[in-house]
Design a protein around this motif. Sequence first.
Motif, short mmCIF file in Angstrom:
data_model
loop_
_atom_site.label_atom_id
_atom_site.label_comp_id
_atom_site.label_asym_id
_atom_site.label_seq_id
_atom_site.Cartn_x
_atom_site.Cartn_y
_atom_site.Cartn_z
N ASP A 1 6.32 -104.44 83.08
CA ASP A 1 6.93 -105.72 82.74
C ASP A 1 6.63 -106.14 81.30
N GLU A 2 5.41 -105.88 80.85
CA GLU A 2 4.98 -106.35 79.54
C GLU A 2 5.63 -105.62 78.36
N ASP A 3 6.09 -104.38 78.56
CA ASP A 3 6.65 -103.64 77.42
C ASP A 3 8.00 -102.99 77.70
N MET A 4 8.64 -103.34 78.81
CA MET A 4 9.91 -102.73 79.17
C MET A 4 10.99 -102.96 78.11
N ASP A 5 11.10 -104.18 77.62
CA ASP A 5 12.11 -104.48 76.59
C ASP A 5 11.89 -103.64 75.35
N GLN A 6 10.63 -103.51 74.93
CA GLN A 6 10.33 -102.73 73.72
C GLN A 6 10.65 -101.26 73.92
N VAL A 7 10.27 -100.71 75.06
CA VAL A 7 10.54 -99.29 75.33
C VAL A 7 12.05 -99.04 75.35
N MET A 8 12.82 -99.88 76.01
CA MET A 8 14.28 -99.71 76.06
C MET A 8 14.88 -99.85 74.65
N THR A 9 14.40 -100.80 73.88
CA THR A 9 14.87 -100.95 72.50
C THR A 9 14.57 -99.68 71.71
N ASP A 10 13.37 -99.13 71.89
CA ASP A 10 12.99 -97.91 71.18
C ASP A 10 13.87 -96.72 71.58
N VAL A 11 14.22 -96.62 72.86
CA VAL A 11 15.08 -95.51 73.33
C VAL A 11 16.42 -95.55 72.61
N PHE A 12 17.06 -96.72 72.60
CA PHE A 12 18.38 -96.81 71.98
C PHE A 12 18.30 -96.72 70.46
N ALA A 13 17.21 -97.20 69.86
CA ALA A 13 17.02 -97.06 68.42
C ALA A 13 16.84 -95.58 68.05
N PHE A 14 16.11 -94.85 68.88
CA PHE A 14 15.91 -93.42 68.65
C PHE A 14 17.25 -92.68 68.65
N LEU A 15 18.07 -92.95 69.64
CA LEU A 15 19.38 -92.30 69.71
C LEU A 15 20.21 -92.65 68.47
N GLU A 16 20.22 -93.92 68.11
CA GLU A 16 20.99 -94.36 66.94
C GLU A 16 20.47 -93.71 65.66
N GLU A 17 19.15 -93.65 65.49
CA GLU A 17 18.55 -93.03 64.31
C GLU A 17 18.93 -91.56 64.20
N ASN A 18 19.19 -90.92 65.33
CA ASN A 18 19.55 -89.51 65.34
C ASN A 18 21.06 -89.29 65.35
N GLY A 19 21.80 -90.34 65.09
CA GLY A 19 23.25 -90.21 64.97
C GLY A 19 23.98 -90.00 66.28
N VAL A 20 23.34 -90.34 67.39
CA VAL A 20 23.97 -90.20 68.71
C VAL A 20 24.80 -91.45 68.97
N VAL A 21 26.11 -91.24 69.15
CA VAL A 21 27.03 -92.36 69.33
C VAL A 21 27.74 -92.21 70.67
N PRO A 22 27.42 -93.09 71.63
CA PRO A 22 28.10 -93.02 72.92
C PRO A 22 29.50 -93.61 72.85
N ASP A 23 30.38 -93.10 73.68
CA ASP A 23 31.72 -93.66 73.84
C ASP A 23 31.64 -94.66 74.98
N PRO A 24 31.72 -95.98 74.69
CA PRO A 24 31.57 -96.98 75.75
C PRO A 24 32.57 -96.81 76.90
N ALA A 25 33.74 -96.28 76.61
CA ALA A 25 34.75 -96.10 77.66
C ALA A 25 34.34 -95.03 78.67
N SER A 26 33.40 -94.17 78.31
CA SER A 26 32.98 -93.09 79.21
C SER A 26 31.77 -93.46 80.06
N GLN A 27 31.26 -94.67 79.91
CA GLN A 27 30.04 -95.07 80.61
C GLN A 27 30.20 -94.95 82.12
N HIS A 28 29.19 -94.37 82.73
CA HIS A 28 29.16 -94.18 84.18
C HIS A 28 27.76 -94.52 84.67
N GLU A 29 27.66 -95.27 85.76
CA GLU A 29 26.37 -95.62 86.34
C GLU A 29 26.26 -95.02 87.73
N SER A 30 25.05 -94.61 88.08
CA SER A 30 24.83 -94.08 89.42
C SER A 30 23.41 -94.39 89.88
#
Length: 163
Positions: free
Chosen positions: A67-96
Amino acid sequence: MNKFLAATAILLITATTSVAGTFSFPSDDPAASVEIPDDWQPNETDYGVEGNSPDAGTYISFDVAGDEDMDQVMTDVFAFLEENGVVPDPASQHESKDQLNGMPFQTIDWKGTDKDGPVSIGVGIIGLSEEKIAIVTYWASTETEAENMPEVGKILATLKPVN
């Protein structure tokens, strides 16, 4: 990512692999462990462990959050992908939702691109306990994804909470 879940399910039943050893993470207060083969060059991260396939076509990481660091970890995950030039296509999003090693496993996956071309992207949340989750980040070249998927399934099959 559907391939990701299907391969995982099959390999949970049949997988055996030679691995480097067990990584308990994060090292300062382990909440989970996973086995990553030596040839995936596993590294410790701020919140967990990561590895890259020998052909550099597939990246996987495992981070622990509470609970105390979940927001930071999730922010870091998406920042890491962005820093590495990984660009998701929002139209392809799938949840399971599924189970992984007896734990609840929710995924969000996308098709996208990186500097080398088309990729598959996935972020999974695994309930380790009432207090902790593991966040799996997956990024793979669509060109080599199929050949690395068996090893990804074997890696995932070793993920478990540390008591």
